[in-house]
Enzyme design. Structure first.
Site, mmCIF file in Angstrom:
data_model
loop_
_atom_site.group_PDB
_atom_site.id
_atom_site.type_symbol
_atom_site.label_atom_id
_atom_site.label_comp_id
_atom_site.label_asym_id
_atom_site.label_seq_id
_atom_site.Cartn_x
_atom_site.Cartn_y
_atom_site.Cartn_z
ATOM 1 N N GLU A 1 10.486 1.927 10.190
ATOM 2 C CA GLU A 1 11.460 3.010 10.046
ATOM 3 C C GLU A 1 10.656 4.290 10.144
ATOM 4 O OE1 GLU A 1 13.479 4.465 6.529
ATOM 5 O OE2 GLU A 1 13.298 5.847 8.218
ATOM 6 N N CYS B 1 13.930 11.149 5.832
ATOM 7 C CA CYS B 1 13.905 10.868 7.276
ATOM 8 C C CYS B 1 15.296 11.029 7.890
ATOM 9 C CB CYS B 1 13.396 9.453 7.516
ATOM 10 S SG CYS B 1 14.334 8.225 6.606
ATOM 11 N N GLU C 1 9.656 16.759 14.600
ATOM 12 C CA GLU C 1 10.089 16.596 13.212
ATOM 13 C C GLU C 1 9.275 17.510 12.306
ATOM 14 O OE1 GLU C 1 9.242 12.776 11.126
ATOM 15 O OE2 GLU C 1 11.346 12.859 10.515
ATOM 16 N N LYS D 1 0.865 -1.180 0.000
ATOM 17 C CA LYS D 1 0.000 0.000 0.000
ATOM 18 C C LYS D 1 0.900 1.229 0.000
ATOM 19 C CE LYS D 1 -1.688 3.016 2.223
ATOM 20 N NZ LYS D 1 -1.601 4.501 1.956
#
Ligand SMILES: O=C(O)C(=O)/C=C/C=C/O
Length: 501
Positions: free
Chosen positions: A269, A303, A405, A193
């Site tokens: 992750e 990331c 973040e 997905k």
């Protein structure tokens, strides 16, 4: 627009015909009752329409994967699976330009990046895991039974069965293939997905896998969103054996709760608030260039990007000035503009989030050294999702902009006085994905890198990748490691077989 041969045609609201991207289930291209727009973030125009998989479609994909895992795919030799992975890699290579066009249409990234990073790594991911399973041996332990006879123990790796893959929009093909390649390599069958923001290259990958002749059900593709959509239906299904996810930490936590019900294997992750530390003894120009790359590559949407930069005080002012000069020179432009350094963010929604942090930084008392807003082009790009690359200073480590973040082209630069102080401040974070150290002092490099509470540390470089190494984060940044044999371990059920000789 990429030549997506599996697409149907959809007539958009404005009357123009756009491709309708479909799901791929049990070896067939499937339309569903609902669909959504895929928007080009360069100019806000519709790229395609995308079929959203409902629960029935996701369940059909999982059942198809289960049938295939009990069929030939799960049983065939590593050599035959390696050959299949090499056919997929070759298939991506043969359609290289289509994949580049797909990534650029969905994300607006520079064409040169899509070529040198995204699609190149899509090919490399399949080839590296093909090589690995073609050469990987296993362990054997000799022992002695109670009656003194010889005993042999050997470790056998078997497929998990059905693996759910949920991949993000920031490096769409790179991260989808980083998971699909080892999952297939180990004989699993996959239901993937991709993010709703970036459906195009995943659809092309399904076309390539279909052309490579894998059995129906070995790879399935379901498009859609997370909550109340394909992502949730997939991650909460009791009929998958493992889920691997790259994305935000809170989504990871939600998926983990669902996996707990059936004690499913998970590999995550997740987010990061990565730091770069620049010592006064660093190669100054290399450190400036390196921090520019680690802060602004892919519009800061990696990331691994550095959103916190700590610079030893004696060079702090000079470093900020040099970094700002480099930032001002970054070319923010069309994906195919000569010398372009940065495109838009992936969507208007994400741009609003990044701009809210630009505003928050000012509220928290930051000095905006450069950028801090939206570029004005005077053309269709003003309808895109562009922001200015930005450098801020002056915040305390407790500011929200230093702890949360942002995932945009922005970094905060702080001075520090001692090595211990730098390490303590780097580790004072809920995240622990990656870190960078810039120094020419060899023993300091090893000493400092070993103290970072992160899964990955780069010294005098950034985002240099060897696919055999463990990749993943500590703390809120993830669970598990992928890469090389670490992926083989995650994507297989490991048994020990003990034989009395
Ligand atoms: O380089 C890789 O294999 C990888 O996983 C990169 C992840 C970047 C996430 O934003």
């Amino acid at each position: 627009m990429a030549a997506i041969s599996s697409s149907a045609t959809h007539t958009a609201a404005a009357g123009q015909a756009v491709p309708l991207l479909r799901c791929f289930v049990d070896g067939a291209w499937v339309e569903t009752g609902r669909s959504f727009d895929n928007i080009n973030p360069v100019n806000g125009r519709i790229v395609s329409r995308v079929c959203e998989a409902d629960r029935q479609t996701v369940d059909a994909a999982i059942q198809a994967a289960r049938r295939a895992s009990r069929g030939e795919w799960g049983r065939q030799s590593a050599a035959l699976r390696a050959a299949a992975l090499r056919r997929i890699a070759d298939g991506i290579e043969q359609r290289f330009d289509d994949f580049v066009a797909a990534e650029v249409a969905d994300t607006g990234r520079p064409v040169h990046q899509a070529r040198s990073l995204d699609v190149a790594r899509g090919i490399a991911n399949f080839r590296s895991f093909a090589d690995l399973i073609a050469t990987a041996g296993s362990e054997m332990f000799e022992g002695t039974a109670a009656d003194g006879s010889k005993v042999l123990n050997y470790v056998a790796r078997k497929p998990l069965g059905v693996v759910g893959v949920i991949s993000p929009w920031n490096l769409p093909l790179l991260l989808l293939t980083w998971k699909v390649a080892p999952a297939l390599a180990m004989g699993n069958c996959v239901v993937a997905k991709p993010s709703e923001e970036t459906p195009s290259s995943a659809t092309l990958l399904a076309e390539v896998i279909e052309a490579a002749g894998l059995p129906a059900g070995a790879f399935n593709l379901v498009h859609g969103f997370g909550p109340d959509s394909a992502g949730q239906f997939l991650s909460t299904s009791p009929h998958i054996d493992a889920i691997t996810f790259t994305g935000e930490s809170r989504t990871g936590s939600t998926i983990m709760k669902a996996a707990a019900e059936g004690v499913k294997e998970v590999s995550f992750e997740l987010g990061g608030k990565n730091a770069a530390v620049v010592f006064a003894d660093a190669d100054f120009d290399a450190a400036v260039a390196g921090v520019l790359r680690s802060s602004f590559t892919n519009s800061g949407q990696v990331c691994l990007c550095s959103e916190r930069v700590y610079v030893e005080r004696p060079i702090f002012e000079r470093f900020v000035a040099a970094l700002a000069a480099g930032c001002e020179q970054l070319r923010v432009d069309y994906p195919d503009a000569p010398g372009v350094d940065m495109g838009p963010l992936v969507s208007h929604t994400h741009r609003d989030k990044v701009l809210s942090y630009y505003a928050l930084a000012r509220e928290e008392g930051a000095t905006v050294v450069c950028g801090g807003g939206v570029p004005s082009f005077g053309d269709e790009r003003d309808q895109g999702a562009y922001v200015q690359p930005t450098i801020i200073t002056g915040l305390s480590d407790n500011a929200r902009c230093m702890r949360e973040e942002i995932f945009g082209p922005v970094c905060h630069v702080s001075p520090f006085d001692t090595e211990d102080e730098a390490v303590a401040r780097v580790n004072d974070s809920a995240y622990g994905l990656a870190g960078c150290v810039w120094t020419t002092n060899l023993s300091r490099a090893h000493r400092v890198a070993a103290q970072f509470e992160t899964g990955i540390v780069w010294v005098n470089t950034w985002f240099t990748r060897d696919l055999r190494t463990p990749f993943g984060g500590a703390k809120l940044s993830g669970l598990g490691r992928e890469g090389g044999r670490y992926s083989l371990d995650f994507y297989s059920e490991i048994s020990n077989i003990c034989i009395k000789v």
